[in-house]
Write an enzyme that holds these catalytic residues in place. Structure first.
Site, PDB file in Angstrom:
ATOM      1  N   GLU A  40       0.853  -1.193   0.000  1.00  0.00           N
ATOM      2  CA  GLU A  40       0.000   0.000   0.000  1.00  0.00           C
ATOM      3  C   GLU A  40       0.889   1.244   0.000  1.00  0.00           C
ATOM      4  O   GLU A  40       1.610   1.496   0.961  1.00  0.00           O
ATOM      5  CB  GLU A  40      -0.911   0.002   1.235  1.00  0.00           C
ATOM      6  CG  GLU A  40      -1.784   1.248   1.339  1.00  0.00           C
ATOM      7  CD  GLU A  40      -2.541   1.346   2.655  1.00  0.00           C
ATOM      8  OE1 GLU A  40      -2.848   2.474   3.073  1.00  0.00           O
ATOM      9  OE2 GLU A  40      -2.815   0.294   3.275  1.00  0.00           O
ATOM     10  N   ARG A  44       0.725  10.467   0.125  1.00  0.00           N
ATOM     11  CA  ARG A  44       1.053  11.591   1.011  1.00  0.00           C
ATOM     12  C   ARG A  44       2.243  12.395   0.515  1.00  0.00           C
ATOM     13  O   ARG A  44       2.603  13.395   1.112  1.00  0.00           O
ATOM     14  CB  ARG A  44       1.354  11.078   2.425  1.00  0.00           C
ATOM     15  CG  ARG A  44       0.182  10.399   3.098  1.00  0.00           C
ATOM     16  CD  ARG A  44       0.539   9.987   4.504  1.00  0.00           C
ATOM     17  NE  ARG A  44      -0.423   9.035   5.053  1.00  0.00           N
ATOM     18  CZ  ARG A  44      -0.306   8.458   6.229  1.00  0.00           C
ATOM     19  NH1 ARG A  44       0.748   8.725   6.989  1.00  0.00           N
ATOM     20  NH2 ARG A  44      -1.215   7.601   6.655  1.00  0.00           N
ATOM     21  N   THR A  68      -4.487   6.305   1.689  1.00  0.00           N
ATOM     22  CA  THR A  68      -4.876   7.701   1.912  1.00  0.00           C
ATOM     23  C   THR A  68      -5.687   8.222   0.717  1.00  0.00           C
ATOM     24  O   THR A  68      -5.516   9.352   0.277  1.00  0.00           O
ATOM     25  CB  THR A  68      -3.647   8.615   2.187  1.00  0.00           C
ATOM     26  OG1 THR A  68      -2.697   7.901   2.976  1.00  0.00           O
ATOM     27  CG2 THR A  68      -4.062   9.849   2.971  1.00  0.00           C
ATOM     28  N   LYS A 128     -11.048  -1.725   6.213  1.00  0.00           N
ATOM     29  CA  LYS A 128      -9.885  -1.325   6.992  1.00  0.00           C
ATOM     30  C   LYS A 128     -10.392  -0.847   8.355  1.00  0.00           C
ATOM     31  O   LYS A 128     -11.339  -0.062   8.406  1.00  0.00           O
ATOM     32  CB  LYS A 128      -9.141  -0.200   6.267  1.00  0.00           C
ATOM     33  CG  LYS A 128      -8.013   0.438   7.072  1.00  0.00           C
ATOM     34  CD  LYS A 128      -7.307   1.491   6.233  1.00  0.00           C
ATOM     35  CE  LYS A 128      -6.199   2.159   7.015  1.00  0.00           C
ATOM     36  NZ  LYS A 128      -5.314   2.986   6.168  1.00  0.00           N
TER      37      LYS A 128
END
Length: 206
Positions: A40, A44, A68, A128
């Site tokens: 993953e 960011r 994200t 998640k």
């Protein structure tokens, strides 16, 4: 390819922050060779989407996804980068609409029974659990599993090598997300062999 297939490929999904594009290829190889199949890459940093492309090319057998994913911009960037899957820390109506219209496997985030029920109602049976440690840890997940046994989780947030087995022992946990195998000093030193050893240790957790 389904989100279940991706999440069950290894017990740990490394949550990767790429600061230097030149690290993307060797890091992907080190994690994959260590037995971690799903990576993953968090969106960011400005180069994150480009890093996804580099990692997919470097390790075609891996599942390289994005994390994200919080709005249409990050969703679209994930699609453009060719992400194999997407992960969000939580959800809103816009994200849910995009995810249900897309063929790319999507792992939405939830932290409360109400959020879990809402997402299950929308057809998401893999979620998640974030932020895992702060939101109650294994005890919370075990409690949620009682009334909502059909939902499986990938808890992420504050999980370590020591605490990961507590999550993995639960019936409703398929894998955990973590960063402990991504030691910043080792990455700065480009010690990919050490990263691979940490990845192998993570891949053997039960």
């Amino acid at each position: 390819m389904s989100i279940e297939q991706i999440l069950t490929s290894a017990p740990v999904v490394p949550v990767v922050v790429i600061d230097r594009l030149e690290d993307a290829e060797p890091l992907a190889k080190a994690l994959f060779n260590g037995g971690l199949r799903a990576l993953e890459i968090t969106l960011r940093t400005p180069i994150a989407a480009e890093a996804v492309k580099v990692m997919k090319q470097a390790v075609p057998e891996a599942y390289v996804g994005t994390g994200t994913v919080i709005d249409k911009a990050t969703f679209d960037a994930s699609i453009e980068a060719g992400a194999d899957f997407m992960v969000s820390p939580g959800v809103n109506d816009e994200l849910l609409a995009l995810a249900t219209q897309s063929d790319t496997p999507f792992l939405p985030g939830a932290a409360t029974p109400s959020e879990v029920m809402r997402l299950a109602e929308r057809g998401f049976s893999f979620l998640k659990f974030f932020p895992a440690a702060a939101a109650g840890g294994p005890a919370m997940l075990k409690s949620i599993g009682g009334p909502l046994p059909g939902v499986k989780f990938c808890p992420t947030g504050g999980i370590s090598l020591e605490t990961a087995p507590q999550y993995l022992s639960l019936d409703n946990v398929v894998c955990v997300g973590g960063t402990w195998m991504l030691d910043k000093t080792l990455i700065e030193q480009q010690d990919w062999q050490a990263i691979e050893q940490l990845a192998r240790q993570a891949s053997q957790l039960k």
